[in-house]
Design an enzyme around this catalytic site. Structure first.
Site, PDB file in Angstrom:
ATOM      1  N   HIS A  27     -22.202 -21.854 -12.869  1.00 43.16           N
ATOM      2  CA  HIS A  27     -21.632 -20.939 -11.871  1.00 43.16           C
ATOM      3  C   HIS A  27     -20.439 -20.139 -12.388  1.00 43.16           C
ATOM      4  O   HIS A  27     -19.625 -20.655 -13.147  1.00 43.16           O
ATOM      5  CB  HIS A  27     -21.284 -21.687 -10.577  1.00 43.16           C
ATOM      6  CG  HIS A  27     -20.198 -22.725 -10.685  1.00 43.16           C
ATOM      7  ND1 HIS A  27     -18.890 -22.465 -10.383  1.00 43.16           N
ATOM      8  CD2 HIS A  27     -20.240 -24.042 -11.018  1.00 43.16           C
ATOM      9  CE1 HIS A  27     -18.172 -23.574 -10.533  1.00 43.16           C
ATOM     10  NE2 HIS A  27     -18.951 -24.540 -10.924  1.00 43.16           N
TER      11      HIS A  27
ATOM     12  N   GLU B 207     -21.131 -21.832  -5.858  1.00 38.33           N
ATOM     13  CA  GLU B 207     -21.109 -23.268  -6.136  1.00 38.33           C
ATOM     14  C   GLU B 207     -19.916 -23.977  -5.519  1.00 38.33           C
ATOM     15  O   GLU B 207     -20.030 -25.085  -4.993  1.00 38.33           O
ATOM     16  CB  GLU B 207     -21.130 -23.515  -7.657  1.00 38.33           C
ATOM     17  CG  GLU B 207     -21.429 -24.959  -8.045  1.00 38.33           C
ATOM     18  CD  GLU B 207     -20.219 -25.876  -8.077  1.00 38.33           C
ATOM     19  OE1 GLU B 207     -20.402 -27.102  -8.188  1.00 38.33           O
ATOM     20  OE2 GLU B 207     -19.065 -25.385  -7.986  1.00 38.33           O
TER      21      GLU B 207
HETATM   22 ZN   LIG Z   1     -18.167 -26.482 -11.314  1.00 36.43          ZN
END
Ligand SMILES: [Zn+2]
Length: 348
Positions: free
Chosen positions: A73, A224
């Site tokens: 991410h 995320e």
């Molecule tokens: Zn992370």
């Protein structure tokens, strides 16, 4: 067969550039676009976006085996403007797991809805030692007592609004990137370090004229830190999802900054035993320095996919990051170990 050589200078340079792009969750587009531009150099990749804004890079390969996916991410901790105070300073609402003591006195950029950047810093509201003395130490570091002092002439709500600042504007804490003796010190190595690992692995394979053993989807996640980044965007045909995200370093942990780690269990649950065995075997076969570990206050984007109903085998690897969700640090050795592990997996 030995793994392709990693261009370490390229990897660190790419990482430093990515770290310097502000990308709190919800405002991660500049970082996603930066990765997209870099990956567009590799013509074998088919790039597209999900509706949520995640980047997918598909490396199509002729194979009888089902495709696999990797995710990392680019979104980070950060904040939004919650309130403009009567003294012209800002109250923030935190994004992800930011704890105030980790950003006290940090530089901050406020990105207005018109695209302006206004600088400031994070302080408690009793910041002057000469005024508050002992009270400064005792002030709780919480949402009500932390504020942003803007580097602009304002002492009122009205003057701050006149700067173009509004409620909901993005606030990004300075990463303060520094590379010394192989150490990389910065905020947001979680998880930009691993995005750099993936991009570097793609470059190494590409430079060596090699391809993955089967079709791969690289998923660059943008949500995320709030728990649902990879809940969508992984195609149903994918059989294995390898999450590449930081390993936890500190007291009681096995992980360190010089190794990659295979996470067996975290707060979100236990990973896939068969896939773990495969990852261990690959590390041993290629002499990749690795540890296994358990993380207490941690959940991954792979678990977000599992919880959303994703039917894949799931494993999590990543470099050790010291003082995570704080002023983080890792070492090139851990980064290269992770990149090698990614390549070993792609070629397997
Ligand atoms: Zn992370």
């Amino acid at each position: 067969m030995p793994l392709p050589k990693i261009d370490t200078d390229y990897q660190i340079d790419f990482l430093v550039r990515l770290l310097n792009i502000a990308s709190p969750t919800g405002f991660a587009e500049p970082a996603v676009a930066f990765v997209e531009k870099e990956l567009s150099r590799f013509k074998q990749l088919e790039l597209y976006r999900t509706r949520k804004g995640a980047l997918i890079a598909k490396w199509n390969v002729e194979s009888s085996q089902p495709p696999v996916a990797l995710t990392a991410h680019v979104d980070t901790l950060g904040a939004v403007v919650k309130e403009i105070k009567s003294n012209g300073r800002l109250r923030l609402s935190r994004i992800g797991g930011v704890e105030w003591p980790t950003v006290e006195t940090e530089g901050v950029s406020i990105f207005t809805s018109k695209g302006e950047k206004i600088r400031g810093s994070v302080l408690c509201d009793t910041a002057s030692g000469h005024i508050y003395g002992q009270a400064m130490k005792e002030t709780p570091r919480d949402d009500d007592h932390m504020e942003v002092r803007l580097d602009a002439r304002t002492t009122s709500d009205k003057e701050t609004r006149a700067l173009g600042i509004g409620i909901g504007d993005c606030a990004a804490f300075d990463p303060r990137v520094e590379v010394t003796n192989g150490f990389v010190r910065s905020r947001h190595l979680d998880d930009k370090a691993c995005v750099a690992n993936i991009v570097s692995a793609i470059k190494s394979l590409s430079d060596a004229g090699q391809s993955p053993a089967r079709t791969v989807y690289f998923h660059i996640s943008n949500y995320e830190e709030v728990g649902h980044g990879a809940a969508s965007g992984i195609p149903a045909e994918v059989a294995e999802l390898l999450v590449v995200d930081m390993a936890v370093v500190g007291a009681g942990q096995e992980s360190d900054e010089f190794n990659a780690t295979l996470c067996i269990k975290d707060a979100g649950g236990v990973y896939h035993e068969g896939f773990n065995k495969k990852m261990r075997a690959l590390a041993e076969q290629h002499g990749i320095p690795y540890k296994t570990d358990v993380y207490r206050h941690y959940a991954s984007d792979g678990e977000a996919f599992w919880k959303a109903g994703g039917d894949v085998a799931l494993a999590l690897i990543g470099p050790g990051i010291d003082a995570s969700h704080n002023y983080e640090r890792t070492h090139t050795d851990g980064l290269l170990a992770t990149t090698n592990w990614v390549m070993a997996y792609l070629l397997s």
